[in-house]
Design a protein around this motif. Structure first.
Motif, PDB file in Angstrom:
ATOM      1  N   UNK A 129       6.271  -4.095  -2.913  1.00  0.00           N
ATOM      2  CA  UNK A 129       6.269  -4.732  -4.236  1.00  0.00           C
ATOM      3  C   UNK A 129       5.849  -3.714  -5.287  1.00  0.00           C
ATOM      4  N   UNK A 130       4.896  -2.857  -4.966  1.00  0.00           N
ATOM      5  CA  UNK A 130       4.446  -1.865  -5.940  1.00  0.00           C
ATOM      6  C   UNK A 130       5.558  -0.884  -6.291  1.00  0.00           C
ATOM      7  N   UNK A 131       6.456  -0.632  -5.364  1.00  0.00           N
ATOM      8  CA  UNK A 131       7.590   0.243  -5.663  1.00  0.00           C
ATOM      9  C   UNK A 131       8.521  -0.425  -6.666  1.00  0.00           C
ATOM     10  N   UNK A 132       8.728  -1.728  -6.541  1.00  0.00           N
ATOM     11  CA  UNK A 132       9.584  -2.431  -7.498  1.00  0.00           C
ATOM     12  C   UNK A 132       8.913  -2.567  -8.863  1.00  0.00           C
ATOM     13  N   UNK A 133       7.609  -2.425  -8.914  1.00  0.00           N
ATOM     14  CA  UNK A 133       6.892  -2.401 -10.197  1.00  0.00           C
ATOM     15  C   UNK A 133       6.983  -1.003 -10.799  1.00  0.00           C
ATOM     16  N   UNK A 134       6.748   0.004  -9.984  1.00  0.00           N
ATOM     17  CA  UNK A 134       6.653   1.368 -10.476  1.00  0.00           C
ATOM     18  C   UNK A 134       7.973   2.003 -10.874  1.00  0.00           C
ATOM     19  N   UNK A 135       9.051   1.680 -10.186  1.00  0.00           N
ATOM     20  CA  UNK A 135      10.330   2.341 -10.450  1.00  0.00           C
ATOM     21  C   UNK A 135      10.821   2.135 -11.880  1.00  0.00           C
ATOM     22  N   UNK A 151      16.202  -9.579  -0.365  1.00  0.00           N
ATOM     23  CA  UNK A 151      15.343  -8.751   0.485  1.00  0.00           C
ATOM     24  C   UNK A 151      13.891  -9.211   0.476  1.00  0.00           C
ATOM     25  N   UNK A 152      13.613 -10.356  -0.135  1.00  0.00           N
ATOM     26  CA  UNK A 152      12.226 -10.788  -0.246  1.00  0.00           C
ATOM     27  C   UNK A 152      11.572 -10.978   1.117  1.00  0.00           C
ATOM     28  N   UNK A 153      12.286 -11.457   2.095  1.00  0.00           N
ATOM     29  CA  UNK A 153      11.673 -11.688   3.410  1.00  0.00           C
ATOM     30  C   UNK A 153      11.536 -10.397   4.202  1.00  0.00           C
ATOM     31  N   UNK A 154      12.368  -9.421   3.874  1.00  0.00           N
ATOM     32  CA  UNK A 154      12.290  -8.154   4.584  1.00  0.00           C
ATOM     33  C   UNK A 154      11.166  -7.280   4.055  1.00  0.00           C
ATOM     34  N   UNK A 155      11.047  -7.215   2.720  1.00  0.00           N
ATOM     35  CA  UNK A 155      10.134  -6.241   2.134  1.00  0.00           C
ATOM     36  C   UNK A 155       9.074  -6.849   1.236  1.00  0.00           C
ATOM     37  N   UNK A 156       9.388  -7.891   0.510  1.00  0.00           N
ATOM     38  CA  UNK A 156       8.522  -8.293  -0.588  1.00  0.00           C
ATOM     39  C   UNK A 156       7.215  -8.927  -0.154  1.00  0.00           C
ATOM     40  N   UNK A 157       7.129  -9.421   1.027  1.00  0.00           N
ATOM     41  CA  UNK A 157       5.869 -10.001   1.433  1.00  0.00           C
ATOM     42  C   UNK A 157       4.961  -8.948   2.049  1.00  0.00           C
ATOM     43  N   UNK A 183      -2.777 -14.563  -3.055  1.00  0.00           N
ATOM     44  CA  UNK A 183      -3.008 -14.324  -4.472  1.00  0.00           C
ATOM     45  C   UNK A 183      -2.581 -12.912  -4.855  1.00  0.00           C
ATOM     46  N   UNK A 184      -2.863 -11.935  -4.004  1.00  0.00           N
ATOM     47  CA  UNK A 184      -2.472 -10.563  -4.333  1.00  0.00           C
ATOM     48  C   UNK A 184      -0.955 -10.421  -4.362  1.00  0.00           C
ATOM     49  N   UNK A 185      -0.251 -11.091  -3.458  1.00  0.00           N
ATOM     50  CA  UNK A 185       1.204 -11.013  -3.463  1.00  0.00           C
ATOM     51  C   UNK A 185       1.777 -11.692  -4.705  1.00  0.00           C
ATOM     52  N   UNK A 186       1.278 -12.868  -5.047  1.00  0.00           N
ATOM     53  CA  UNK A 186       1.763 -13.563  -6.246  1.00  0.00           C
ATOM     54  C   UNK A 186       1.512 -12.711  -7.493  1.00  0.00           C
ATOM     55  N   UNK A 187       0.330 -12.126  -7.584  1.00  0.00           N
ATOM     56  CA  UNK A 187       0.014 -11.286  -8.739  1.00  0.00           C
ATOM     57  C   UNK A 187       0.944 -10.073  -8.811  1.00  0.00           C
ATOM     58  N   UNK A 188       1.209  -9.450  -7.679  1.00  0.00           N
ATOM     59  CA  UNK A 188       2.125  -8.314  -7.660  1.00  0.00           C
ATOM     60  C   UNK A 188       3.555  -8.738  -7.977  1.00  0.00           C
ATOM     61  N   UNK A 247       1.796 -20.271   2.999  1.00  0.00           N
ATOM     62  CA  UNK A 247       1.333 -18.922   2.672  1.00  0.00           C
ATOM     63  C   UNK A 247       2.398 -17.909   3.040  1.00  0.00           C
ATOM     64  N   UNK A 248       2.155 -16.670   2.669  1.00  0.00           N
ATOM     65  CA  UNK A 248       3.122 -15.602   2.899  1.00  0.00           C
ATOM     66  C   UNK A 248       3.038 -15.045   4.307  1.00  0.00           C
ATOM     67  N   UNK A 249       2.195 -15.621   5.147  1.00  0.00           N
ATOM     68  CA  UNK A 249       2.108 -15.168   6.523  1.00  0.00           C
ATOM     69  C   UNK A 249       3.210 -15.755   7.392  1.00  0.00           C
ATOM     70  N   UNK A 250       4.158 -16.454   6.788  1.00  0.00           N
ATOM     71  CA  UNK A 250       5.259 -17.038   7.558  1.00  0.00           C
ATOM     72  C   UNK A 250       6.134 -15.941   8.163  1.00  0.00           C
ATOM     73  N   UNK A 251       6.240 -14.822   7.476  1.00  0.00           N
ATOM     74  CA  UNK A 251       7.006 -13.697   7.989  1.00  0.00           C
ATOM     75  C   UNK A 251       6.148 -12.936   8.994  1.00  0.00           C
TER      76      UNK A 251
END
Length: 190
Positions: A131-137, A120-126, A80-85, A17-21
């Protein structure tokens, strides 16, 4: 694009899961199940607020809070929310590339998901708010570009929905950064 993202995170289907970070795990722990205080936890630290501007986003009317009540487990809801985003981020990058560089063709299908697997996925993406900023920009830049070329009322509704998405599925920090990017793009464009 969806298949590439799912293959990239195939470990999720085996129990990872994404809780590793550490950051998402701590944020989730602070804010989890705290609908009564709208994200205010005086028992954690000296009072940590997850109201709009903070990454937890577990205020009582949050969409994530509703999703967590529907999902079978909190871990499944978070993953699931992270994968969807992440899939949405890859799709927004795809449309951005297709509009900006139309001659790129099919290659954009393979370039667009790179944002999901960036360094930067481990710093920010989880953390869902980034993630919403990378969608919106990229979507805001496309809307503004279209608006400056041929203004129509539909641009107002597109921008309003995009701002709502970034604020309510992201955070106030992402929302402010999206506004700054939009202002910078407008100044450079004009």
């Amino acid at each position: 694009i969806i298949l590439i993202v799912l293959i990239g995170y195939f470990e999720l289907f085996g129990g990872a899961n994404f809780f590793a970070d550490g950051d998402p795990s701590v944020v989730f722990d602070y804010a989890h199940g705290n609908a009564i205080g709208n994200g205010w936890r005086p028992d954690k630290g000296l009072g940590i607020s997850f109201f709009y501007g903070d990454p937890g986003l577990w205020h009582a009317w949050s969409i994530y809070t509703l999703w967590e009540r529907i999902a079978p487990t909190p871990e499944f809801a978070f993953n699931f929310s992270i994968i969807l985003l992440l899939i949405t981020a890859a799709l927004s990058q795809y449309y951005f590339l297709r509009k900006i560089v139309p001659e790129i063709g099919v290659i954009s299908l393979f370039i667009a998901p790179l944002i999901v697997f960036g360094p930067l996925q481990h710093e920010f993406f989880f953390q869902r708010h980034w993630i919403t900023l990378s969608i919106g920009t990229p979507l805001l830049i496309l809307i503004l570009n279209d608006y400056f070329g041929n203004p129509r009322p539909i641009h107002f509704f597109q921008t309003a929905f995009l701002f709502w998405f970034v604020w309510f599925l992201g955070s106030f920090a992402s929302f402010i950064q999206l506004i700054i990017v939009g202002m910078l793009f407008a100044v450079l464009y004009l």
